[in-house]
Scaffold this motif. Structure first.
Motif, PDB file in Angstrom:
ATOM      1  N   LEU A  39       0.822  -1.210   0.000  1.00 56.96           N
ATOM      2  CA  LEU A  39       0.000   0.000   0.000  1.00 56.96           C
ATOM      3  C   LEU A  39       0.854   1.257   0.000  1.00 56.96           C
ATOM      4  CD1 LEU A  39      -2.832  -1.018   2.490  1.00 56.96           C
ATOM      5  CD2 LEU A  39      -2.931  -0.935   0.003  1.00 56.96           C
ATOM      6  N   SER A  40       2.105   1.127   0.485  1.00 58.10           N
ATOM      7  CA  SER A  40       2.978   2.295   0.567  1.00 58.10           C
ATOM      8  C   SER A  40       3.787   2.528  -0.711  1.00 58.10           C
ATOM      9  CB  SER A  40       3.954   2.135   1.736  1.00 58.10           C
ATOM     10  OG  SER A  40       4.732   0.958   1.570  1.00 58.10           O
ATOM     11  N   ALA A  41       3.598   1.638  -1.706  1.00 55.81           N
ATOM     12  CA  ALA A  41       4.384   1.745  -2.939  1.00 55.81           C
ATOM     13  C   ALA A  41       4.076   3.050  -3.662  1.00 55.81           C
ATOM     14  CB  ALA A  41       4.079   0.568  -3.856  1.00 55.81           C
ATOM     15  N   ALA A  42       5.138   3.712  -4.156  1.00 58.44           N
ATOM     16  CA  ALA A  42       4.962   4.979  -4.878  1.00 58.44           C
ATOM     17  C   ALA A  42       4.206   4.776  -6.184  1.00 58.44           C
ATOM     18  CB  ALA A  42       6.330   5.607  -5.139  1.00 58.44           C
ATOM     19  N   ASP A  43       4.447   3.628  -6.834  1.00 56.07           N
ATOM     20  CA  ASP A  43       3.769   3.296  -8.086  1.00 56.07           C
ATOM     21  C   ASP A  43       2.454   2.593  -7.752  1.00 56.07           C
ATOM     22  OD1 ASP A  43       2.850   2.334 -10.506  1.00 56.07           O
ATOM     23  OD2 ASP A  43       4.822   1.643 -11.193  1.00 56.07           O
ATOM     24  N   PRO A  44       1.290   3.174  -8.118  1.00 54.58           N
ATOM     25  CA  PRO A  44      -0.010   2.561  -7.805  1.00 54.58           C
ATOM     26  C   PRO A  44      -0.145   1.137  -8.341  1.00 54.58           C
ATOM     27  CG  PRO A  44      -0.297   4.793  -8.649  1.00 54.58           C
ATOM     28  CD  PRO A  44       1.144   4.450  -8.854  1.00 54.58           C
ATOM     29  N   THR A  45       0.618   0.811  -9.387  1.00 55.94           N
ATOM     30  CA  THR A  45       0.566  -0.535  -9.967  1.00 55.94           C
ATOM     31  C   THR A  45       0.870  -1.592  -8.919  1.00 55.94           C
ATOM     32  OG1 THR A  45       1.289   0.308 -12.120  1.00 55.94           O
ATOM     33  CG2 THR A  45       1.550  -2.055 -11.742  1.00 55.94           C
ATOM     34  N   PHE A  46       1.760  -1.278  -7.989  1.00 56.69           N
ATOM     35  CA  PHE A  46       2.206  -2.267  -7.004  1.00 56.69           C
ATOM     36  C   PHE A  46       1.392  -2.239  -5.709  1.00 56.69           C
ATOM     37  CE2 PHE A  46       5.855  -1.778  -9.812  1.00 56.69           C
ATOM     38  CZ  PHE A  46       6.182  -3.101 -10.048  1.00 56.69           C
ATOM     39  N   GLN A  47       0.229  -1.564  -5.750  1.00 54.28           N
ATOM     40  CA  GLN A  47      -0.624  -1.509  -4.564  1.00 54.28           C
ATOM     41  C   GLN A  47      -1.737  -2.556  -4.593  1.00 54.28           C
ATOM     42  OE1 GLN A  47      -2.022   2.521  -4.076  1.00 54.28           O
ATOM     43  NE2 GLN A  47       0.040   3.382  -3.914  1.00 54.28           N
ATOM     44  N   LEU A  48      -1.989  -3.133  -5.767  1.00 58.26           N
ATOM     45  CA  LEU A  48      -3.032  -4.142  -5.910  1.00 58.26           C
ATOM     46  C   LEU A  48      -2.484  -5.389  -6.596  1.00 58.26           C
ATOM     47  CD1 LEU A  48      -6.005  -1.928  -7.165  1.00 58.26           C
ATOM     48  CD2 LEU A  48      -5.769  -2.956  -4.892  1.00 58.26           C
ATOM     49  N   LYS A  49      -2.883  -6.562  -6.105  1.00 57.71           N
ATOM     50  CA  LYS A  49      -2.417  -7.818  -6.690  1.00 57.71           C
ATOM     51  C   LYS A  49      -2.791  -7.911  -8.157  1.00 57.71           C
ATOM     52  CE  LYS A  49      -2.843 -12.837  -6.321  1.00 57.71           C
ATOM     53  NZ  LYS A  49      -3.351 -13.981  -5.539  1.00 57.71           N
ATOM     54  N   GLU A  50      -4.002  -7.499  -8.503  1.00 60.30           N
ATOM     55  CA  GLU A  50      -4.487  -7.632  -9.878  1.00 60.30           C
ATOM     56  C   GLU A  50      -3.647  -6.801 -10.857  1.00 60.30           C
ATOM     57  OE1 GLU A  50      -7.429  -8.849  -7.035  1.00 60.30           O
ATOM     58  OE2 GLU A  50      -6.378  -6.928  -7.261  1.00 60.30           O
ATOM     59  N   THR A  51      -3.279  -5.577 -10.437  1.00 60.72           N
ATOM     60  CA  THR A  51      -2.503  -4.721 -11.334  1.00 60.72           C
ATOM     61  C   THR A  51      -1.053  -5.208 -11.442  1.00 60.72           C
ATOM     62  OG1 THR A  51      -2.114  -3.181  -9.491  1.00 60.72           O
ATOM     63  CG2 THR A  51      -3.927  -2.676 -11.014  1.00 60.72           C
TER      64      THR A  51
END
Length: 287
Positions: free
Chosen positions: A179-191
């Protein structure tokens, strides 16, 4: 694999019907490669090597052999590989004692780290035609060097699968969501999974591989690679390494070293062209 003209096969008198020679014969039967047998010993192994080469030549193979020793096992193998110009090294992997491995770097690790040529570590005698070929790719690293390595890994896996008349599969591990990842891609398993799947799309399409042949899983690669290999019944795993910045020379990634004993399959380890060239330059300067 088709471009290999000479294969270095490490043999030993205490290993009857050596697994390494069995695999090398399979490859040479398709590529028409010359087989150069090496006994790493301070004592001459003339009778043993003559018997092996006579049998190979009687079976229609081009073969030669020698006994050699230079400082250590891995240095002897690399010295002969360079002298003979062999495009592939085939060696049977013998697991080290856990205590010894904790204190000393295993010889097979040193060979994988420093050998300029691809190395096939043979671990079992199951026919390759009885299982799948698995290429382990780290698509999370998408720079030019890694892209070239990924293409080479998949290409070799497909070549081996065609040689053995079986099927190639791809495995890649992706990280857990943060959740703290700067890139939103790495905040959700699906993405995250979608990003990794997209990174695989090019070489999957190029080699005519289907969605069913791609295995993307969340978790550490050193756990997921042996797990996937076991689940699909793989007989060969193709892995790679790139140079680590700031280190003189090329070092193999820890993943390949850790899974060497954990994998139940034979293991082919590749390096990018620039890493192999760098190692050859180092060897030439030290000779």
């Amino acid at each position: 694999m088709q471009a290999i003209r000479s294969i270095l096969v490490v043999v030993h008198p205490s290993l009857p019907e050596t697994l390494a020679l069995k695999r090398a014969k399979l490859i040479a039967g398709v590529t028409q490669s010359h087989l150069h047998l090496l006994a790493c010993s301070k004592d001459e192994q003339t009778d043993f090597l003559t018997d092996l080469t006579d049998k190979l030549q009687a079976d229609g193979f081009s073969a030669s052999a020698q006994t050699a020793w230079h400082k250590s096992l891995h240095e002897t193998i690399i010295m002969v590989q360079q002298t003979e110009g062999c495009g592939l090294v085939v060696k049977q992997h013998l697991p080290d004692n856990p205590l010894k491995k904790a204190l000393l770097t295993p010889d097979d690790w040193k060979l994988l780290r420093h050998c300029p040529a691809p190395v096939l570590m043979v671990k079992h005698d199951r026919p390759w035609a009885d299982g799948k070929v698995l290429a382990a790719v780290d698509v999370g690293n998408n720079d030019g060097e890694h892209k070239m390595l990924h293409a080479s890994l998949v290409s070799h896996a497909v070549d081996i699968a065609n040689l053995a008349k079986t099927e190639a599969h791809i495995v890649s591990a992706y990280p857990a969501p943060m959740l703290s990842a700067a890139d939103p891609t790495f905040q959700l398993k699906e993405t995250i999974e979608a990003r990794y799947r997209s990174a695989c799309a090019g070489f999957m399409q190029e080699h005519g591989l289907s969605e069913a042949q791609l295995h993307l899983t969340e978790g550490p690669a050193d756990v997921l690679i042996p797990q996937t290999a076991h689940e699909i019944g793989a007989v060969v795993t193709v892995m790679g390494t790139v140079a680590r910045s700031g280190i003189a020379g090329a070092l193999i990634g820890n993943t390949a070293e850790v899974v060497l004993d954990a994998l139940e399959t034979d293991i082919l380890v590749l390096k990018p062209e620039d890493v192999m060239e760098h190692l050859e330059t180092l060897l030439a300067s030290n000779s």
